[in-house]
Scaffold this active site. Structure first.
Site, PDB file in Angstrom:
ATOM      1  N   LEU A   5       1.508   4.994   1.263  1.00 16.29           N
ATOM      2  CA  LEU A   5       1.175   5.776   2.446  1.00 16.29           C
ATOM      3  C   LEU A   5       1.605   7.220   2.250  1.00 16.29           C
ATOM      4  CD1 LEU A   5       2.508   3.169   5.010  1.00 16.29           C
ATOM      5  CD2 LEU A   5       0.097   3.702   4.611  1.00 16.29           C
ATOM      6  N   GLU A  30       0.839  -1.198   0.000  1.00 14.23           N
ATOM      7  CA  GLU A  30       0.000   0.000   0.000  1.00 14.23           C
ATOM      8  C   GLU A  30       0.873   1.247   0.000  1.00 14.23           C
ATOM      9  OE1 GLU A  30      -2.187   1.160   3.511  1.00 14.23           O
ATOM     10  OE2 GLU A  30      -1.006  -0.210   4.755  1.00 14.23           O
ATOM     11  N   ASP A  83      16.591  -3.169  11.553  1.00 15.26           N
ATOM     12  CA  ASP A  83      17.367  -2.160  10.808  1.00 15.26           C
ATOM     13  C   ASP A  83      16.714  -0.802  11.039  1.00 15.26           C
ATOM     14  OD1 ASP A  83      19.321  -1.094   9.144  1.00 15.26           O
ATOM     15  OD2 ASP A  83      18.186  -1.498   7.306  1.00 15.26           O
TER      16      ASP A  83
END
Length: 267
Positions: free
Chosen positions: A82, A80, A178
């Site tokens: 954003l 998706e 990370d």
């Protein structure tokens, strides 16, 4: 029809009408795609996208914001899109709460179901139940021959001390793996974790990485909550791993980052 367009059509039932590059990691290609049905999606291309999709799903299953995986095939991951905003106090507060929630999800052992990699730097994740042994063997000395000899000898000396410097069995928290600010997408809805390298380990690992290139504001710390005594010294140990990764990936300009932490640890 291009390979990417064919993949999008097969996974989402629409064709690519336009594409523009997004800032992403140094090791993969990320694009914002406009589809001919009006949708916008993010496409990430790389050899380990199936593993990344599994990590994103694990983060979302933990109740933590992350992009929804729309499909994965071959070397293409579709997510998706954003809306990104600047990081303000509310965003940092949201990140602190999200990270605390992520770390509340635990495993019986340290590691992950499969290995991962940052480009040419392999990340072995075979599970262990001894945390200092995991940090030594799966992280700091995972590839000793890839390190300059003088640094390797100092790290070997440090690893012999890890049973005295690190907790033997902290909760095996779900980690982003990370977590620097470039892998957080702040938006009006909060803070989303992106580009993960998940495994289970000491939650302080994520905090150490987040402090490697800057200092999160008080809103983050207030939301995440109190840390255990001795965190500052352990942070240097945990920052050694991303420092070594940067040294191996990007060259001698990061040697000082490694040496500063070794010197602070007395090796």
């Amino acid at each position: 029809m291009s390979g990417l367009n064919q993949t999008v059509l097969s996974l989402l039932g629409a064709e690519v009408a336009g594409a523009r590059p997004l800032h992403g990691g140094d090791l993969s290609e990320v694009q914002l795609l406009s589809l001919n049905d009006g949708r916008r999606v993010v496409a990430k291309t790389g050899p380990l996208v199936a593993a990344e999709a599994a990590m994103l799903r694990a983060i979302r299953a933990a109740g933590v914001p992350a992009p929804e995986v729309l499909g994965v095939a071959g070397h293409v991951l579709l997510m998706e899109a954003l809306e990104e905003t600047a990081a303000g106090p509310a965003g940092w507060q949201a990140l602190g709460g999200a990270l605390r929630q992520l770390h509340s999800v635990t495993s019986p052992q340290y590691g992950w179901a499969e290995d991962y990699a940052f480009g040419a730097v392999a990340i072995p994740n075979a599970p262990l139940q001894d945390w200092p042994a995991f940090w030594a063997g799966r992280r700091l000395l995972a590839a000793p021959d890839a390190l300059p000899r003088d640094l390797r000898l100092r790290i070997e000396a440090l690893c012999k001390r890890l049973p005295d410097l690190l907790p033997a069995a902290p909760p095996a928290a779900l980690l982003h793996g990370d977590l620097w600010t470039g892998n957080v997408l702040f938006s009006g809805a909060g803070a989303y974790l992106i580009d993960p390298a998940c495994y289970h380990g000491h939650g302080e690992v994520d905090l150490a990485m987040l402090h490697l290139f800057g200092t999160p504001p008080a809103a983050f710390h207030d939301s995440y909550g109190a840390l255990e005594p001795g965190y500052d010294e352990r942070r240097r140990i945990y920052q050694l791993w991303p420092a070594l990764v940067h040294l191996r990936l990007f060259g001698a300009g990061y040697r000082g980052m490694v040496e500063a932490r070794l010197e602070a640890l007395g090796v």
